[in-house]
Design a protein around this motif. Structure first.
Motif, mmCIF file in Angstrom:
data_model
loop_
_atom_site.group_PDB
_atom_site.id
_atom_site.type_symbol
_atom_site.label_atom_id
_atom_site.label_comp_id
_atom_site.label_asym_id
_atom_site.label_seq_id
_atom_site.Cartn_x
_atom_site.Cartn_y
_atom_site.Cartn_z
ATOM 1 N N ALA A 188 17.902 79.698 -54.681
ATOM 2 C CA ALA A 188 18.519 79.099 -53.512
ATOM 3 C C ALA A 188 19.061 80.196 -52.611
ATOM 4 N N ASN A 214 16.958 82.162 -48.104
ATOM 5 C CA ASN A 214 17.380 82.437 -46.736
ATOM 6 C C ASN A 214 16.734 83.685 -46.138
ATOM 7 N N VAL A 237 13.419 76.502 -38.700
ATOM 8 C CA VAL A 237 13.976 75.210 -39.092
ATOM 9 C C VAL A 237 14.289 74.426 -37.826
ATOM 10 N N ALA A 290 26.044 65.637 -36.046
ATOM 11 C CA ALA A 290 26.962 65.626 -37.195
ATOM 12 C C ALA A 290 26.531 66.650 -38.229
ATOM 13 N N ALA A 310 28.646 69.746 -39.459
ATOM 14 C CA ALA A 310 28.993 69.875 -40.873
ATOM 15 C C ALA A 310 28.581 71.248 -41.408
ATOM 16 N N GLU A 311 27.508 71.790 -40.842
ATOM 17 C CA GLU A 311 26.993 73.073 -41.336
ATOM 18 C C GLU A 311 27.572 74.252 -40.570
ATOM 19 N N GLU A 312 28.586 73.983 -39.764
ATOM 20 C CA GLU A 312 29.139 74.997 -38.871
ATOM 21 C C GLU A 312 29.420 76.311 -39.597
ATOM 22 N N GLY A 313 29.976 76.221 -40.792
ATOM 23 C CA GLY A 313 30.317 77.423 -41.548
ATOM 24 C C GLY A 313 29.094 78.285 -41.815
ATOM 25 N N GLN A 314 28.013 77.620 -42.200
ATOM 26 C CA GLN A 314 26.768 78.338 -42.455
ATOM 27 C C GLN A 314 25.601 77.533 -41.933
ATOM 28 N N ARG A 371 22.152 75.973 -41.017
ATOM 29 C CA ARG A 371 20.866 75.983 -41.735
ATOM 30 C C ARG A 371 19.716 75.769 -40.777
#
Lengths: 341, 734
Positions: free
Chosen positions: A19, A23, A30, A67, A71-75, A77
């Motif tokens: 996983a 990256n 994406v 949304a 929600a993925e703001e921190g990292q 994708r």
């Protein structure tokens, strides 16, 4: 014995590990696609064919995509968010969720597309435009009759009790555009009075913006409030659908595109961004039954598309109605007054 | 004996080796953390990160080095040293503390930022190194506990218990606690415990207008009404089926059993879609009714009636299986005695059979009720304006206004309801086993069903069979005709082509179909998850029924908790817990596999416990007396004897991973999309044919896989069947 436990532990960890590794791969993009599935699919396939960059595409509604990105703001994708009404794109730009990029293709774009980019500090750009309207099933409503609906006001007719579908503005950009359009067209209190009255005729608030017209196409309901190009697409595919540009005037969307700030493949994101603004890429829309007006001036508008010049368009205030506060306020009021009915 | 002893120590050393590798070689972080002012570290391993300025990594690093020093100083018996447990335990606590205290954006506690300036930059999620060190420390703690007599000094047992507990804490309790804490924050992220009460008591949850003649009820009341209605109907139908199969000369018992398997391998949504095609306003049946009887088409199917219809179709087979067990377990001598004493068949049924059935009925009812609460696919397709909790939770997260706090409160309400029902169920199941025990001496003939009841059962079952066949006919045909929704039955492979087209060109094989990505992921995830789920489930079963250790009851409750949590709640809690460091795994395939492992493991565990309770402990004791340790005994004695449980667990884990939707809908990403999430998108968008075609493909894959699993697990079992039967025969009715 315990070795096996340790091995199982290692096996489990290799899942974590892979996983982590994923990256670092290149040659991927994406794509968060918030328009119709078929155009999303066609764009990804064509881009993949042209560049060899593997496109990982997810289709969600505008609200869901927004949304997700939040929600993925921190990292983050995702790399590119293509399509869907402009409001959530502007909101994301305001919140710094998307990255500024001035594409060399900007010079070739229509005024409205460039204005969209300028108002967001080049964090988003217009890729297509389409007016809001509705479509009705001609098997269920006679288009030649005097009573055939022509205006927003006609939708309140008691004859259409439980016959109309529209999406839920909490999940669909289309439905939020309707809400904002009516507020601008009628005034806020009047708009909510209208929506309250309309609620008696609504059979279902769907979560996808274009689902109502499909229901009208199969006869599950009579009328679907959608963007006119979605209604046209249904008609082109053989459904008995008549498209209506409401007589009081209507709002429109600027379908937009943004690069997600901090996405995993920024290089490829820009390659896609420039590519998708070319006339060739924009003309793909018609092939996928997407009849919006493309934003590149050199791209041919499909003949089936509703002509924006013939429609009474309101002067839609994208800045105000795309802002987070106004959006949250209107949605909260919708929840309190319409959603709770 | 000496051989065994040596291996133990070597393996004890293996944990140490893993720990050293973790801090010296493996990259500590998942992605490189922000660059430090002092310049880059020599490598990404913890030791060098600590040297470069991330000083908070020193305690775990030094801990493992100290343990290595002990190993060198004390030799092979180092784990019994009094210092091991304190060192390993302290290192582990520091390891956890730093991981949670310093997040992506800096330290959670300001004082930490002052102590370690580098902490202000924040740190990313744990990578290989971090997880390996965690595992190594847990292993060393388990070893040293075993050396102190935990699990009767059995190292395998101690390791297994500690690891299962650690995993349960991380993947079941931690997400739930994270979620519960989210309930105390406002949407703006301000801590305000009052909002919990405010949210939990919101009128749109508890409104009971619809019962008093109003238009709409609160979402909690809606959920309860739906659950009770569909559980009642499913139980009634299941009872009719069970009585028909067990107590009449019904000829097509085999076919009925086959049909009852179908809903288990049906992907979600597809039944809802088929029901719309049949009963929607332009549906086939609706059209016939209009044509033949002049019943005007309506949209009655959207809302409570449609959801109930779809749920009864799905749950009746489950209640059928539960009730069949109950009916077959009833001791026929009682009924025979009643008949001999001159009671009429109906009187016998009313006074003897029915009371004996009641615990089974309650169990079936509660099972269906729990399933109904957790159901997500049917309400979203057929719900119309009928709001239930699972849907409301979904939109609180993916709607335009991301409100995790509200989702958390709704999840807690749903969880409370499920746990309540679950508690009731275990109460009733206890009594059910009482009935089974008395059923052991089964001399005599079971009473035939009284004729009026038989007729009623037929009248209930025949429409159900027709309905089921109709639904699955639509599923089989719908994917391969032009547009089943508009009843355009021109055969076509268009939908299959959209989903699964590919090209072999200059770039080699390129998969263009839009469903390839999700199909590959789904197969891979299911194939990885099924054996892992089975392994942890069976291992847990073995620990619970064969090992004795402190806190066993709490352990058992913990494992069942993950079963009771509705999928939507699991999904939301995983997002809340695992989207940020230290365990930052959202958007990966690992989170999907892990989610399935801990969600489905209780089924393997239950099957394992049931199977183990049928096997005499003396064989294992013999094995241990002869010098085999726990793992060897498990592998050579226990596993071969419980193959049916392994099979059940594998099939369940695989099929559930293929068809689950409520949990994974939050966990899928562009890179790892699951089939069910993809199908849901198509259904939402009205592309029914594509959804149906894909579902048909999935069902074929599942049938093939079940056969394959049977071949892998069950083949070897055939040679032992005679032996196995003799062991399990007394309780075969279970």
């Amino acid at each position: 014995m315990i070795r096996s436990v340790a091995l199982t532990g290692l096996a489990a960890m290799s899942i974590f590990g892979s996983a982590g590794m994923a990256n670092a791969q290149s040659g991927e993009l994406v794509l968060y696609c918030a328009a119709d599935e078929s155009i999303c699919r066609l764009l990804s396939e064509s881009f993949q064919r042209e560049t060899g960059i593997n496109v990982l595409m997810t289709r969600r509604s505008s609200g869901e995509t927004y949304a997700q990105i939040k929600a993925e703001e921190g990292q983050p994708r995702g790399d590119v968010w293509w399509g869907g009404t402009g409001d959530p794109h502007l909101q994301a730009a305001q919140e710094g969720l998307t990255a500024a990029y001035e594409s060399p293709m900007l010079a070739e774009l229509q005024d409205w597309a460039v204005r969209q980019a300028e108002s967001a500090g080049y964090r988003t750009v217009g890729v297509y435009a389409g007016a809001l309207g509705y479509g009705y099933n001609t098997d269920l409503i006679d288009p030649n009759s005097e009573n055939a609906p022509q205006c927003w006001a006609d939708l309140l007719d008691e004859a259409y009790r439980d016959e109309i579908q529209v999406a839920n503005p909490n999940s669909s950009g289309t439905a939020y555009t309707l809400l904002a359009t009516l507020v601008q067209l009628m005034g806020e209190d009047e708009a909510f009075e209208y929506l309250t009255a309309l609620n008696d005729n609504i059979s279902q608030y769907t979560s996808s913006g274009s689902a109502p017209i499909r229901a009208a196409g199969t006869g599950e309901s009579s009328i679907g409030i959608v963007f006119m190009h979605d209604a046209v697409a249904q008609a082109v595919m053989g459904s008995p659908i008549q498209t209506v540009a409401p007589c009081e005037g209507t709002g429109y969307e600027i379908g937009s595109m943004s690069i997600i700030e901090g996405g995993p493949n920024p290089e490829n994101a820009r390659i896609f961004y420039d590519w998708v603004l070319t006339p060739e890429a924009q003309e793909l829309g018609a092939q996928a039954n997407s009849f919006q007006v493309p934003s590149n001036v050199n791209a041919a508008t499909p003949p089936e598309s509703p002509n924006l010049e013939d429609i009474l368009l309101i002067d839609y205030d994208f800045d105000l109605y795309g802002s987070s506060e106004e959006r949250a306020r209107l949605l909260a009021r919708w929840d309190a007054e319409i959603g709770s009915l | 004996m000496k051989q065994v002893f040596r291996t133990i120590n070597q393996v004890g050393g293996l944990w140490l080796l893993l720990g050293l590798t973790a801090v010296l070689i493996l990259p500590w972080y998942k992605v490189a953390p922000p660059e430090l002012v002092s310049g880059g570290a020599l490598s990404d391993a913890a030791l060098f990160q600590a040297l470069a300025g991330r000083a908070w990594l020193w305690p775990p690093v030094l801990g493992i080095l100290a343990l290595a020093g002990l190993r060198v100083a004390r030799g092979e018996r180092w784990q019994a040293d009094d210092l091991v447990l304190p060192i390993a335990g302290t290192s582990f606590l520091f390891f956890l503390f730093q991981a949670f205290a310093i997040g992506l954006r800096g330290p959670a506690i300001p004082a930490l930022g002052e102590a370690f300036p580098a902490a202000m930059l924040g740190q990313t999620g744990l990578g290989w190194g971090g997880f390996a060190l965690g595992a190594a420390l847990v292993g060393i703690i388990a070893d040293s506990l075993a050396a102190r007599g935990f699990c009767r000094g059995e190292r395998f047992g101690a390791n297994a218990v500690i690891f299962v507990v650690a995993l349960l804490l991380l993947f079941v309790f931690f997400p739930i606690i994270r979620l519960a804490s989210a309930a105390l924050f406002t949407p703006e992220g301000v801590f305000q415990p009052g909002v919990f009460i405010e949210r939990a008591l919101a009128p749109d949850l508890w409104n009971i207008d619809c019962l008093t003649g109003g238009s709409r009820c609160g979402v909690v009341i809606n959920t309860l009404i739906l659950g009770i209605t569909s559980a009642t109907l499913s139980t009634a139908l299941g009872l009719a089926l069970a009585l028909l199969v067990a107590r009449t000369g019904f000829r097509f018992k085999g076919a009925l059993r086959a049909i009852s398997i179908l809903p288990i391998i049906t992907p979600p949504f597809v039944v809802g879609v088929a029901i719309i095609v049949l009963f929607g306003r332009t549906g086939v049946v609706t059209g016939w009714l209009d044509m033949l009887f002049g019943i005007p088409p309506t949209r009655w199917i959207y809302g409570l009636p449609g959801i109930v219809l779809a749920q009864v179709l799905a749950f009746a087979p489950i209640t059928f299986l539960v009730l069949l067990g109950t009916v077959e377990a009833i001791n026929p001598t009682l009924e025979e005695a009643s008949k001999t004493l001159g009671a009429k068949p109906f009187a016998t049924f009313r006074t003897i059979t029915w009371p004996l059935l009641r615990p089974g009925l309650a169990a079936a009812f509660l099972l269906a009720f729990i399933e109904s609460l957790a159901d997500f696919g049917n309400p979203i397709v057929l719900g119309g304006g009928y709001d239930v909790l699972s849907i409301r939770i979904f939109f609180a997260v993916v709607g335009a206004r991301y409100d995790l706090g509200n989702a958390a409160v709704l999840s807690i309400i749903l969880l409370t309801m499920t746990l309540g029902a679950f508690w009731l169920q275990t109460q009733w199941l206890g009594r059910k086993s009482y009935v089974t025990v008395t059923g052991k001496s089964d001399a005599g003939l079971a009473a035939q069903l009284p004729t009026p009841l038989k007729r009623t059962a037929y009248m209930v079952v025949i429409p159900w069979v027709l309905f089921t066949l109709g639904v699955y006919l639509i599923v089989m045909v719908g994917g391969f005709v032009n547009d089943i929704g508009r009843w355009d039955l021109t055969p076509t492979f268009r939908h299959l082509n959209t989903a699964f087209s590919f090209e072999i060109g200059e770039r080699g094989l390129q998969l263009f179909g839009s469903a390839w990505n999700s199909l590959q992921t789904t197969l891979l995830v299911s194939a990885i998850a099924a054996p892992l789920t089975t392994a942890i489930g069976i291992l847990t079963a073995y620990l619970i029924s064969r090992q004795s250790f402190v806190g066993k009851q709490a352990f058992e409750f913990g494992t069942m908790l993950s079963f009771a949590i509705p999928g939507t709640v699991v999904g939301v809690s995983y997002v809340a817990a695992f989207n940020i460091p230290p365990v930052d795994i959202t958007g990966t395939m690992a989170i999907l596999v892990i989610c399935f492992m801990f969600r489905n493991m209780p089924v393997g565990m239950r099957a394992g416990i049931a199977a183990l309770s049928q096997i005499d402990k003396s064989m294992e004791e013999a094995s241990q007396t002869l010098g085999a340790n726990g793992f060897t005994t498990l592998r050579t004695i226990v596993l071969p004897l419980i193959r049916p449980a392994v099979f059940t667990s594998m099939v369940y884990a695989f099929v559930t991973a293929m068809t689950a939707v409520s949990a994974v809908i939050f966990l899928v990403s562009a890179r790892h999309n699951m089939a069910t999430a993809y199908i849901m998108g198509r259904v939402e968008n009205g592309e029914f044919a594509l959804a149906i075609a894909y579902s048909a493909v999935l069902m074929v894959i599942m049938i093939i896989s079940i056969v394959l699993i049977q071949f892998l697990v069950g083949k070897r079992q055939l040679g032992r069947r005679a032996e196995l039967q003799s062991v399990t025969a007394p309780t075969a009715a279970e």
